[in-house]
Design a protein around this motif. Sequence first.
Motif, PDB file in Angstrom:
ATOM      1  N   LYS A 278       0.869  -1.178   0.000  1.00 38.26           N
ATOM      2  CA  LYS A 278       0.000   0.000   0.000  1.00 38.26           C
ATOM      3  C   LYS A 278       0.902   1.224   0.000  1.00 38.26           C
ATOM      4  CE  LYS A 278      -4.133   1.840   1.965  1.00 38.26           C
ATOM      5  NZ  LYS A 278      -5.290   1.173   1.481  1.00 38.26           N
ATOM      6  N   TYR A 279       0.643   2.132  -0.966  1.00 37.43           N
ATOM      7  CA  TYR A 279       1.429   3.354  -1.090  1.00 37.43           C
ATOM      8  C   TYR A 279       0.507   4.474  -1.537  1.00 37.43           C
ATOM      9  CZ  TYR A 279       4.934   6.664  -2.734  1.00 37.43           C
ATOM     10  OH  TYR A 279       5.691   7.783  -2.920  1.00 37.43           O
ATOM     11  N   ASN A 280       0.464   5.557  -0.778  1.00 38.42           N
ATOM     12  CA  ASN A 280      -0.394   6.699  -1.109  1.00 38.42           C
ATOM     13  C   ASN A 280      -1.833   6.266  -1.389  1.00 38.42           C
ATOM     14  OD1 ASN A 280       1.658   8.528  -0.808  1.00 38.42           O
ATOM     15  ND2 ASN A 280       2.148   8.630  -2.974  1.00 38.42           N
ATOM     16  N   GLU A 281      -2.360   5.445  -0.511  1.00 38.26           N
ATOM     17  CA  GLU A 281      -3.744   4.966  -0.616  1.00 38.26           C
ATOM     18  C   GLU A 281      -4.002   4.068  -1.824  1.00 38.26           C
ATOM     19  OE1 GLU A 281      -5.731   5.360   2.023  1.00 38.26           O
ATOM     20  OE2 GLU A 281      -4.021   6.434   2.869  1.00 38.26           O
ATOM     21  N   LYS A 282      -2.975   3.652  -2.527  1.00 37.35           N
ATOM     22  CA  LYS A 282      -3.123   2.718  -3.655  1.00 37.35           C
ATOM     23  C   LYS A 282      -2.608   1.356  -3.214  1.00 37.35           C
ATOM     24  CE  LYS A 282      -3.548   5.853  -7.252  1.00 37.35           C
ATOM     25  NZ  LYS A 282      -4.760   5.948  -7.909  1.00 37.35           N
ATOM     26  N   ASN A 283      -3.248   0.306  -3.725  1.00 35.62           N
ATOM     27  CA  ASN A 283      -2.852  -1.060  -3.421  1.00 35.62           C
ATOM     28  C   ASN A 283      -2.214  -1.707  -4.639  1.00 35.62           C
ATOM     29  OD1 ASN A 283      -4.081  -1.025  -0.803  1.00 35.62           O
ATOM     30  ND2 ASN A 283      -6.052  -1.215  -1.826  1.00 35.62           N
ATOM     31  N   ALA A 284      -1.254  -2.574  -4.383  1.00 33.74           N
ATOM     32  CA  ALA A 284      -0.614  -3.346  -5.448  1.00 33.74           C
ATOM     33  C   ALA A 284      -0.264  -4.715  -4.889  1.00 33.74           C
ATOM     34  CB  ALA A 284       0.637  -2.652  -5.953  1.00 33.74           C
ATOM     35  N   THR A 285      -0.251  -5.703  -5.758  1.00 28.75           N
ATOM     36  CA  THR A 285       0.155  -7.045  -5.370  1.00 28.75           C
ATOM     37  C   THR A 285       1.272  -7.499  -6.279  1.00 28.75           C
ATOM     38  OG1 THR A 285      -2.084  -7.599  -4.634  1.00 28.75           O
ATOM     39  CG2 THR A 285      -0.606  -9.443  -5.065  1.00 28.75           C
ATOM     40  N   ILE A 286       2.353  -7.969  -5.662  1.00 33.81           N
ATOM     41  CA  ILE A 286       3.441  -8.612  -6.391  1.00 33.81           C
ATOM     42  C   ILE A 286       3.198 -10.108  -6.304  1.00 33.81           C
ATOM     43  CG2 ILE A 286       5.915  -9.099  -6.429  1.00 33.81           C
ATOM     44  CD1 ILE A 286       6.294  -6.339  -5.055  1.00 33.81           C
ATOM     45  N   ILE A 287       3.243 -10.781  -7.445  1.00 30.66           N
ATOM     46  CA  ILE A 287       3.111 -12.231  -7.461  1.00 30.66           C
ATOM     47  C   ILE A 287       4.433 -12.795  -7.960  1.00 30.66           C
ATOM     48  CG2 ILE A 287       1.862 -14.228  -8.370  1.00 30.66           C
ATOM     49  CD1 ILE A 287      -0.536 -12.348  -8.811  1.00 30.66           C
ATOM     50  N   GLY A 288       5.121 -13.525  -7.089  1.00 29.86           N
ATOM     51  CA  GLY A 288       6.389 -14.152  -7.450  1.00 29.86           C
ATOM     52  C   GLY A 288       6.153 -15.621  -7.755  1.00 29.86           C
ATOM     53  N   VAL A 289       6.702 -16.089  -8.865  1.00 28.18           N
ATOM     54  CA  VAL A 289       6.487 -17.482  -9.260  1.00 28.18           C
ATOM     55  C   VAL A 289       7.788 -18.132  -9.733  1.00 28.18           C
ATOM     56  CG1 VAL A 289       4.095 -17.080  -9.949  1.00 28.18           C
ATOM     57  CG2 VAL A 289       5.873 -16.931 -11.651  1.00 28.18           C
ATOM     58  N   TYR A 290       7.839 -19.434  -9.555  1.00 28.22           N
ATOM     59  CA  TYR A 290       8.902 -20.272 -10.094  1.00 28.22           C
ATOM     60  C   TYR A 290       8.197 -21.509 -10.632  1.00 28.22           C
ATOM     61  CZ  TYR A 290      12.875 -23.510 -10.130  1.00 28.22           C
ATOM     62  OH  TYR A 290      13.818 -24.428 -10.491  1.00 28.22           O
ATOM     63  N   GLY A 291       7.888 -21.494 -11.918  1.00 31.65           N
ATOM     64  CA  GLY A 291       7.081 -22.551 -12.524  1.00 31.65           C
ATOM     65  C   GLY A 291       7.825 -23.865 -12.668  1.00 31.65           C
ATOM     66  N   PRO A 292       7.088 -24.950 -12.745  1.00 31.92           N
ATOM     67  CA  PRO A 292       7.703 -26.258 -12.970  1.00 31.92           C
ATOM     68  C   PRO A 292       8.312 -26.326 -14.373  1.00 31.92           C
ATOM     69  CG  PRO A 292       5.301 -26.429 -13.016  1.00 31.92           C
ATOM     70  CD  PRO A 292       5.634 -25.016 -12.656  1.00 31.92           C
ATOM     71  N   ASP A 293       9.341 -27.134 -14.504  1.00 37.89           N
ATOM     72  CA  ASP A 293       9.977 -27.248 -15.816  1.00 37.89           C
ATOM     73  C   ASP A 293       9.181 -28.164 -16.741  1.00 37.89           C
ATOM     74  OD1 ASP A 293      10.712 -29.913 -15.265  1.00 37.89           O
ATOM     75  OD2 ASP A 293      12.678 -29.314 -14.538  1.00 37.89           O
TER      76      ASP A 293
END
Length: 95
Positions: A52-67
């Motif tokens: 949350k920054y300056n009343e705005k929301n964000a989501t980071i999605i980190g992934v490591y997919g299967p080979d």
Amino acid sequence: MQIGDGHLLVYSGVQENQRAAAGVGCILHAKVKVMMQKWSAISARILTIELKYNEKNATIIGVYGPDEDAKAENKEEFWDDLTLAVEESKGRCKS
């Protein structure tokens, strides 16, 4: 986990004895970590971080997919989990 210069490592993974099987992490700069509202380990391959920054929301999605050689059911489970994480983040990221 706190790391050098006040940065934060957020990690979702497997047991130490299963190294290199899966795991995903994200390092947040010290200035950004204060914006973190929460984080979730969705699976050993997916994590989400809500900011949350300056009343705005964000989501980071980190992934490591299967080979490519992974079992079909493992790949399908990964994609199902990722789709759910993306859909859930869409609802939380409205300003």
